[in-house]
Write an enzyme that holds these catalytic residues in place. Structure first.
Site, PDB file in Angstrom:
ATOM      1  CB  ILE A 139      -0.964  -0.002   1.208  1.00  0.00           C
ATOM      2  CG1 ILE A 139      -1.892  -1.225   1.158  1.00  0.00           C
ATOM      3  CG2 ILE A 139      -1.785   1.286   1.241  1.00  0.00           C
ATOM      4  CD1 ILE A 139      -2.726  -1.335  -0.104  1.00  0.00           C
ATOM      5  CB  THR A 258      -3.274   2.195   5.126  1.00  0.00           C
ATOM      6  OG1 THR A 258      -2.128   1.464   5.564  1.00  0.00           O
ATOM      7  CG2 THR A 258      -2.854   3.567   4.668  1.00  0.00           C
ATOM      8  CB  SER A 288     -10.327  -3.191   5.800  1.00  0.00           C
ATOM      9  OG  SER A 288     -11.695  -3.483   5.530  1.00  0.00           O
ATOM     10  CB  CYS A 289      -9.073  -3.188   0.730  1.00  0.00           C
ATOM     11  SG  CYS A 289      -8.831  -4.893   1.275  1.00  0.00           S
ATOM     12  CB  THR A 290     -13.182  -5.979   2.690  1.00  0.00           C
ATOM     13  OG1 THR A 290     -12.173  -6.828   2.124  1.00  0.00           O
ATOM     14  CG2 THR A 290     -14.529  -6.646   2.544  1.00  0.00           C
ATOM     15  CB  THR A 319      -2.368 -10.029   2.009  1.00  0.00           C
ATOM     16  OG1 THR A 319      -2.490 -10.722   3.261  1.00  0.00           O
ATOM     17  CG2 THR A 319      -3.750  -9.700   1.474  1.00  0.00           C
ATOM     18  CG  ASN A 320       3.528  -9.185   1.339  1.00  0.00           C
ATOM     19  OD1 ASN A 320       3.883 -10.153   0.671  1.00  0.00           O
ATOM     20  ND2 ASN A 320       3.800  -7.943   0.989  1.00  0.00           N
TER      21      ASN A 320
END
Length: 481
Positions: A139, A258, A288-290, A319-320
């Site tokens: 990000i 973030t 979050s993105c969701t 994801t990482n």
């Protein structure tokens, strides 16, 4: 002349027109801080083909292709006006002009539609606001790309520094390389050089100091010329007010996280509740993105139909946080190999809805499955509505929301029958309605929402930062609420 010749000649003519638009778009951006959009998509720094493709994409949402021959007169009219900082949507200008029956010329109509950004009404150009990135992962690097891209006018946000832990030999060179090339998002659009002597990455003329520190308490940003900055923490290490307050050091004025914030940290979804941020709030989260994917369409549905309850199932790229191969992980299942497995896990997006939409009293549950793709996810939002409706009515409502509502920067709409996840890499919207997959039966609706969980989310982060920094300029023509 054959039909193919006609098509080719038409294409070459449109190429020539798009080419003539580029210097006008660039000059408006550099000299007047005006961002030219087409149905919420920026045309700044776009190629000829990209401009033509953006016009053609209008058929997905507006029902018909928008020609550059139609938008060029509006752009020419804008160059003749005394414009101040703003965002101006050529697609909306063309659409509202077609619906206007007063017989005005394009120049007259355009001057009236953007009157709030001209002459005595125009706002002053903002002084550049310093930004610091704390962490430089997926990000962080995408946010960096966006900040650099948006620095062309010389105003607005200015990325001044990146804080990372020391990584050993050639650390600076390797981090610059990760910014320059991305396996998912492609090459950086511009030039990047490394000044190892001064610990700087220079990207498109932006000098970015790389600061090495293991803890926020080790940094005095004023030593690097950073003043009154907004710090974006993309490490996720601290998520409550106490932890994030560590960043409020000399030179730092506000902190944006973030990841979902905990406790009393406001969770902000731009387009939905960003106007609730208090001017004196120093710490906030972009959720979050969701959460950013489901909350805008959830609000759109709740406003029109009412929502009694809902469930969201996210099919999320890995994801990482997961392991490349099976190895120990503190969470259940996430220790199993991410590229080889579908992994059931939890999502906090459902519970985060309450923070972003406090007036929505409907219970929302959620779960998640991580799948072996590197980017782009889909949220399946199943809703019990407050009244019965039809699939056609829902799709028309959401299409209109994506075009003309205050959520048009968050919600996109596609009718492509063969759309798959890779098609949405690089989308700047936080949520894309898949019209073909939508299901409605009486008071039950199921929405399929694509989202680039990396880039689309990063765009939302930058929008929040623009808002709190005071460099989020109004959009014209104004749309309904």
């Amino acid at each position: 002349m054959t039909l193919n010749d006609d098509s080719f000649t038409n294409w070459k003519n449109r190429e020539e027109i798009a080419e003539s638009m580029i210097p006008m778009i660039g000059k408006l951006h550099r000299e007047r801080d005006v961002t030219v959009l087409l149905h919420s998509r920026s045309l700044v720094n776009r190629s000829v083909v990209s401009i033509l493709k953006t016009h053609r994409f209008a058929r997905q949402i507006a029902g018909e292709e928008l020609s550059v021959t139609e938008t060029l007169p509006f752009l020419e009219a804008l160059t003749a006006l005394d414009l101040g900082p703003s965002q101006i949507d050529l697609g909306m200008l063309a659409a509202t002009y077609r619906a206007d029956d007063r017989g005005l010329s394009v120049a007259e109509f355009t001057a009236e539609a953007v009157a709030g950004a001209t002459g005595a009404n125009k706002i002053d150009r903002r002084e550049p606001r310093d930004v610091v990135l704390y962490g430089f992962g997926r990000i962080g690097r995408l946010v960096a790309r966006l900040l650099i891209e948006k620095s062309g006018s010389g105003n607005g946000l200015r990325l001044r520094a990146i804080v990372v832990r020391g990584g050993g030999e050639q650390d600076l060179v390797k981090r610059a390389s990760l910014l320059r090339r991305d396996s998912v998002h492609g090459q950086f659009q511009g030039t990047i050089t490394v000044d190892e002597a001064n610990n700087k990455i220079i990207a498109n003329g932006n000098e970015i100091t790389v600061i090495y520190a293991d803890d926020p308490s080790q940094v005095d940003y004023t030593q690097y010329g950073v003043r009154n900055a907004i710090l974006i923490d993309n490490t996720g290490k601290w998520r409550d007010r106490e932890g994030l307050s560590k960043h409020l050091r000399p030179g730092i004025d506000k902190v944006v996280l973030t990841a979902p914030g905990k406790g009393d940290v406001p969770n902000i979804v731009h387009g939905v509740n960003h106007d609730t941020i208090k001017p004196d709030e120093q710490i906030l989260s972009c959720a979050s993105c969701t959460t950013n994917a489901i909350v805008p369409p959830l609000k759109a549905m709740a406003d029109e139909y009412g929502v009694l309850r809902g469930h969201v199932e996210t099919v999320h790229s890995f994801t990482n946080d997961q392991n490349l191969l099976d190895n120990y992980h503190k969470a259940d299942r996430r220790g199993r190999s991410a590229p080889l497995n579908m992994v059931i896990t939890e999502t906090g997006a459902a519970s985060a809805v309450a923070k972003a939409l406090p007036d929505l009293k409907a219970p929302i549950t959620g779960s998640s499955i991580r799948v072996p793709v590197p980017d782009v996810s889909i949220a399946i939002l199943s809703l019990r509505l407050g009244r019965e409706t039809t699939r056609e009515e829902v799709l028309e409502h959401l299409r209109e929301v994506s075009l003309t509502s205050p959520l048009k920067r968050q919600i996109d709409f596609t009718t492509a029958p063969d759309a798959v996840s890779m098609d949405f890499i690089g989308s700047r919207h936080s949520s894309i309605i898949d019209a073909g997959a939508t299901k409605v039966d009486g008071d039950n609706a199921i929405l399929y929402l694509w989202y680039d969980n990396e880039f689309g989310y990063s765009c939302q982060v930058v929008r929040v930062v623009q808002h709190v920094s005071g460099v989020e300029y109004p959009t014209y023509p104004a749309t309904g609420v």
